[in-house]
Design a protein around this motif. Structure first.
Motif, PDB file in Angstrom:
ATOM      1  N   ASP A   5       0.980  -1.043   0.052  1.00 50.10           N
ATOM      2  CA  ASP A   5      -0.146  -0.190  -0.287  1.00 50.10           C
ATOM      3  C   ASP A   5       0.611   0.712  -0.362  1.00 50.10           C
ATOM      4  O   ASP A   5       0.549   2.326  -1.108  1.00 50.10           O
ATOM      5  N   PHE A   6       1.484   1.459   1.017  1.00 50.14           N
ATOM      6  CA  PHE A   6       2.815   2.498   0.417  1.00 50.14           C
ATOM      7  C   PHE A   6       3.592   2.144  -0.208  1.00 50.14           C
ATOM      8  O   PHE A   6       3.847   3.578  -0.314  1.00 50.14           O
ATOM      9  N   GLY A   7       4.090   1.830  -0.388  1.00 52.71           N
ATOM     10  CA  GLY A   7       5.162   0.885  -1.964  1.00 52.71           C
ATOM     11  C   GLY A   7       4.287   1.940  -3.108  1.00 52.71           C
ATOM     12  O   GLY A   7       4.764   2.669  -4.589  1.00 52.71           O
ATOM     13  N   ARG A   8       2.368   1.463  -3.237  1.00 55.35           N
ATOM     14  CA  ARG A   8       1.977   2.762  -4.276  1.00 55.35           C
ATOM     15  C   ARG A   8       2.663   3.985  -4.139  1.00 55.35           C
ATOM     16  O   ARG A   8       2.124   4.295  -5.316  1.00 55.35           O
ATOM     17  N   ILE A   9       1.486   4.340  -3.108  1.00 51.44           N
ATOM     18  CA  ILE A   9       1.783   6.025  -2.771  1.00 51.44           C
ATOM     19  C   ILE A   9       3.121   7.017  -3.613  1.00 51.44           C
ATOM     20  O   ILE A   9       3.149   7.423  -3.830  1.00 51.44           O
ATOM     21  N   PHE A  10       4.334   5.840  -2.850  1.00 49.44           N
ATOM     22  CA  PHE A  10       5.761   6.410  -3.072  1.00 49.44           C
ATOM     23  C   PHE A  10       5.648   5.628  -4.767  1.00 49.44           C
ATOM     24  O   PHE A  10       6.956   7.129  -4.655  1.00 49.44           O
ATOM     25  N   TYR A  11       5.405   5.153  -5.379  1.00 43.54           N
ATOM     26  CA  TYR A  11       6.119   4.808  -6.509  1.00 43.54           C
ATOM     27  C   TYR A  11       5.676   5.831  -7.570  1.00 43.54           C
ATOM     28  O   TYR A  11       5.976   6.667  -8.303  1.00 43.54           O
ATOM     29  N   GLU A  12       3.873   6.963  -7.098  1.00 42.48           N
ATOM     30  CA  GLU A  12       3.688   8.181  -7.782  1.00 42.48           C
ATOM     31  C   GLU A  12       4.425   9.396  -7.681  1.00 42.48           C
ATOM     32  O   GLU A  12       4.356  10.137  -8.148  1.00 42.48           O
ATOM     33  N   ARG A  13       5.061   9.540  -5.893  1.00 41.00           N
ATOM     34  CA  ARG A  13       5.155   9.992  -5.944  1.00 41.00           C
ATOM     35  C   ARG A  13       6.560  10.773  -6.075  1.00 41.00           C
ATOM     36  O   ARG A  13       7.063  11.637  -6.661  1.00 41.00           O
ATOM     37  N   ALA A  14       7.132   9.427  -6.349  1.00 35.01           N
ATOM     38  CA  ALA A  14       8.881   9.242  -6.972  1.00 35.01           C
ATOM     39  C   ALA A  14       8.893   9.282  -8.382  1.00 35.01           C
ATOM     40  O   ALA A  14       9.400  10.214  -8.801  1.00 35.01           O
ATOM     41  N   LYS A  15       7.654   9.103  -9.407  1.00 35.38           N
ATOM     42  CA  LYS A  15       7.359   9.464 -10.503  1.00 35.38           C
ATOM     43  C   LYS A  15       7.603  11.018 -10.919  1.00 35.38           C
ATOM     44  O   LYS A  15       8.225  11.306 -11.204  1.00 35.38           O
ATOM     45  N   LEU A  16       6.797  11.680 -10.258  1.00 37.13           N
ATOM     46  CA  LEU A  16       6.399  13.435  -9.748  1.00 37.13           C
ATOM     47  C   LEU A  16       8.184  13.732  -9.674  1.00 37.13           C
ATOM     48  O   LEU A  16       8.507  14.768 -10.724  1.00 37.13           O
ATOM     49  N   LEU A  71      10.869  12.367 -10.126  1.00 34.23           N
ATOM     50  CA  LEU A  71      12.077  12.398 -11.362  1.00 34.23           C
ATOM     51  C   LEU A  71      11.221  12.859 -12.433  1.00 34.23           C
ATOM     52  O   LEU A  71      12.260  12.919 -13.032  1.00 34.23           O
ATOM     53  N   SER A  72      10.487  13.225 -12.597  1.00 30.44           N
ATOM     54  CA  SER A  72       9.483  14.673 -13.648  1.00 30.44           C
ATOM     55  C   SER A  72      10.866  15.401 -13.777  1.00 30.44           C
ATOM     56  O   SER A  72      10.882  16.422 -14.141  1.00 30.44           O
ATOM     57  N   GLU A  73      10.676  16.059 -12.295  1.00 29.11           N
ATOM     58  CA  GLU A  73      10.721  17.381 -11.447  1.00 29.11           C
ATOM     59  C   GLU A  73      12.066  17.045 -12.271  1.00 29.11           C
ATOM     60  O   GLU A  73      12.837  18.964 -13.256  1.00 29.11           O
ATOM     61  N   GLU A 130      16.591  19.343 -15.851  1.00 31.45           N
ATOM     62  CA  GLU A 130      18.379  19.622 -15.906  1.00 31.45           C
ATOM     63  C   GLU A 130      17.680  19.683 -17.921  1.00 31.45           C
ATOM     64  O   GLU A 130      19.127  20.270 -18.196  1.00 31.45           O
ATOM     65  N   SER A 131      16.679  19.936 -18.203  1.00 35.15           N
ATOM     66  CA  SER A 131      16.435  20.361 -19.176  1.00 35.15           C
ATOM     67  C   SER A 131      16.609  21.547 -19.474  1.00 35.15           C
ATOM     68  O   SER A 131      17.175  21.778 -20.426  1.00 35.15           O
ATOM     69  N   MET A 132      16.110  22.055 -18.153  1.00 37.32           N
ATOM     70  CA  MET A 132      15.809  23.755 -18.473  1.00 37.32           C
ATOM     71  C   MET A 132      17.321  23.739 -18.582  1.00 37.32           C
ATOM     72  O   MET A 132      17.875  24.717 -19.152  1.00 37.32           O
ATOM     73  N   ALA A 133      18.787  23.348 -17.760  1.00 33.71           N
ATOM     74  CA  ALA A 133      20.028  23.668 -17.745  1.00 33.71           C
ATOM     75  C   ALA A 133      20.555  23.684 -18.735  1.00 33.71           C
ATOM     76  O   ALA A 133      21.322  24.177 -19.430  1.00 33.71           O
ATOM     77  N   ALA A 134      20.240  22.465 -20.184  1.00 32.01           N
ATOM     78  CA  ALA A 134      20.861  22.537 -21.649  1.00 32.01           C
ATOM     79  C   ALA A 134      20.350  23.661 -21.903  1.00 32.01           C
ATOM     80  O   ALA A 134      21.366  23.995 -23.479  1.00 32.01           O
ATOM     81  N   ALA A 174       5.094  36.682 -21.461  1.00 31.01           N
ATOM     82  CA  ALA A 174       5.234  35.274 -21.126  1.00 31.01           C
ATOM     83  C   ALA A 174       5.533  33.960 -19.527  1.00 31.01           C
ATOM     84  O   ALA A 174       6.619  34.083 -19.729  1.00 31.01           O
ATOM     85  N   PRO A 175       3.708  33.366 -18.481  1.00 31.18           N
ATOM     86  CA  PRO A 175       4.944  32.789 -17.552  1.00 31.18           C
ATOM     87  C   PRO A 175       5.669  31.254 -18.037  1.00 31.18           C
ATOM     88  O   PRO A 175       4.474  31.120 -19.508  1.00 31.18           O
ATOM     89  N   ASP A 176       6.817  30.550 -18.350  1.00 31.50           N
ATOM     90  CA  ASP A 176       7.300  29.320 -19.206  1.00 31.50           C
ATOM     91  C   ASP A 176       8.261  29.207 -18.496  1.00 31.50           C
ATOM     92  O   ASP A 176       8.617  29.659 -17.646  1.00 31.50           O
ATOM     93  N   ARG A 177       7.264  27.730 -17.514  1.00 33.85           N
ATOM     94  CA  ARG A 177       8.512  26.619 -17.496  1.00 33.85           C
ATOM     95  C   ARG A 177      10.252  27.167 -17.714  1.00 33.85           C
ATOM     96  O   ARG A 177      11.200  26.685 -17.570  1.00 33.85           O
ATOM     97  N   ARG A 178      10.023  27.280 -19.171  1.00 38.82           N
ATOM     98  CA  ARG A 178      11.183  26.195 -19.743  1.00 38.82           C
ATOM     99  C   ARG A 178      11.277  27.670 -20.851  1.00 38.82           C
ATOM    100  O   ARG A 178      10.507  28.045 -22.150  1.00 38.82           O
ATOM    101  N   LEU A 179      12.228  28.711 -20.164  1.00 40.83           N
ATOM    102  CA  LEU A 179      12.213  30.729 -21.216  1.00 40.83           C
ATOM    103  C   LEU A 179      13.103  29.423 -22.678  1.00 40.83           C
ATOM    104  O   LEU A 179      14.183  28.931 -22.129  1.00 40.83           O
ATOM    105  N   THR A 180      12.916  29.949 -23.392  1.00 38.23           N
ATOM    106  CA  THR A 180      13.810  30.063 -24.739  1.00 38.23           C
ATOM    107  C   THR A 180      15.300  30.169 -24.310  1.00 38.23           C
ATOM    108  O   THR A 180      15.316  31.751 -24.143  1.00 38.23           O
TER     109      THR A 180
END
Length: 309
Positions: free
Chosen positions: A60-71, A73-75, A80-84, A272-278
C-alpha cells in the motif's frame, strides 16, 4: 544521487514488472536492481514491494511512494532540461515591442550589440505607444512604461523612466518666466495623447506634490513630433530624457523649473510565464536587465542647461 538512483530503479522495476526486465532496460543485473530497491526500503524503513520467485506487487505504501517518486524524477528531468537549454546557443526569431521614444532613443542604439553577440537570433522590433497584447499578438517580450496591471505576465524591473520639462530658448524669450508649475496654465503646452500627460502634469516641489491641469493646441501620440514643435518654439513639453538629452546638452532646449522634479515612471520588460524559457528569450532578458536595469547609468540632466541654476 544514490537516493535518486534508487528511486529511478524502483520506478523502473514497477513499470517493467520484474527486476530482470528493469535491469535489462537500465543495463544492470537483476541482482543490482534488487540491491537498489532493498537499500531504498532500508532508508525509508518501509517495505515497497512484495516479492516472490514468480511475481512482485506493490505494498500500500509502495503504491503511494511510486506515484510520488515518478513526480520527483519528472521534476529532476525538467530541471536538467532547463540547464541544457541554458547552455544551448540562442537562435530563431525574437519578436519585441517597445514604446516609441524608448525604442528609438534607448533600445535601438543598443540592439546591434545584442545581435552581434547572438548572430543566430533574428529580431523583429515594433514600436507603439499603445499597450500591445503580448499573448494575442505573438510577442516574445514587450517593454512597458507605467504602473502594471495584474496581467499574469512576468515582469523584470528596469531603470525608471524620467520625464523632463523643457522648451526652446526662442519660445522662452517671448513668454513670462516660469516660477512654479501653475504658471504652465499661461503657457503653450505641447500635449501627449497617451496616459495622464494628455490632461495634467505632475511635479514634486518644496511644498509637496502639485498636479497642474494643462490644455494643448497640439496633441500628438508620439514624442518625436512634439520635439520638432518644441524646437521650433511652439511651446513647453514634458517628455522622456532619452528624447531630449542631446538637445539639452547643446542648448537647443532648456530644462525648466529646477526646484521641481517630475515623478519617475516605472519601466519593465514583460514576458509570458513559462517554465522553460527559450535560450533566445533568456539571452534578451538578461541583455535588457544588464543594459537598462536599475543599476544602469542614469542619464543625468546637464546642469549648464537648467534654467535658473
Amino acid at each position: 544521487m544514490d537516493r535518486l538512483t534508487g528511486m529511478e530503479v524502483f520506478v523502473r522495476a514497477v513499470e517493467y514488472g520484474s527486476f530482470s526486465a528493469a535491469g535489462e532496460a537500465m543495463q544492470m543485473s537483476s541482482q543490482l536492481v534488487g540491491k537498489h530497491v532493498q537499500k531504498l526500503e532500508q532508508h525509508l524503513g518501509v517495505q515497497l514491494l512484495y516479492r516472490s520467485t514468480r511475481r512482485q506487487s506493490l505494498t500500500d505504501f509502495g503504491r503511494i511512494f511510486y506515484e510520488r517518486a515518478k513526480l520527483i524524477l519528472s521534476e529532476v528531468e525538467t530541471a536538467e532540461s532547463m540547464a541544457a537549454e541554458t547552455r544551448a546557443v540562442p537562435s530563431g526569431r525574437l519578436r519585441i515591442n517597445a514604446p516609441v521614444s524608448f525604442g528609438m532613443q534607448t533600445l535601438s542604439p543598443r540592439l546591434p550589440e545584442y545581435m552581434k553577440a547572438y548572430p543566430e537570433v533574428s529580431v523583429e522590433l515594433t514600436l507603439a505607444n499603445r499597450a500591445v497584447d503580448l499573448i494575442e499578438e505573438g510577442y516574445d517580450a514587450v517593454f512597458r512604461v507605467g504602473e502594471l496591471s495584474d496581467s499574469g505576465l512576468i515582469a523584470r524591473q528596469l531603470a525608471p523612466y524620467r520625464l523632463v520639462l523643457c522648451a526652446a530658448p526662442a519660445y522662452l524669450e517671448k513668454r513670462d518666466p516660469l516660477a512654479s508649475p501653475w504658471d504652465l496654465q499661461k503657457h503653450e503646452c505641447l500635449g501627449f495623447l497617451y496616459t495622464e500627460l494628455r490632461t495634467h502634469w505632475t511635479f514634486d516641489g518644496p511644498d509637496g506634490r502639485e498636479v497642474v491641469p494643462v490644455t494643448s493646441r497640439l496633441m500628438v501620440d508620439h514624442g518625436e513630433p512634439l520635439l520638432c514643435a518644441a524646437l521650433e518654439g511652439l511651446g513647453v513639453m514634458l517628455q522622456p530624457m532619452e528624447l531630449v538629452k542631446d538637445y539639452l546638452a547643446d542648448g537647443r532646449l532648456v530644462a525648466l523649473l529646477p526646484a521641481y522634479s517630475v515623478p519617475t515612471r516605472p519601466l519593465h520588460i514583460l514576458y509570458a510565464p513559462d517554465r522553460r524559457l527559450t535560450p533566445k528569450l533568456r539571452s534578451f532578458i538578461d541583455f535588457s536587465v544588464a543594459s537598462f536595469g536599475p543599476s544602469g547609468n542614469a542619464n543625468l540632466l546637464p546642469k549648464e542647461n537648467r534654467l535658473g541654476d
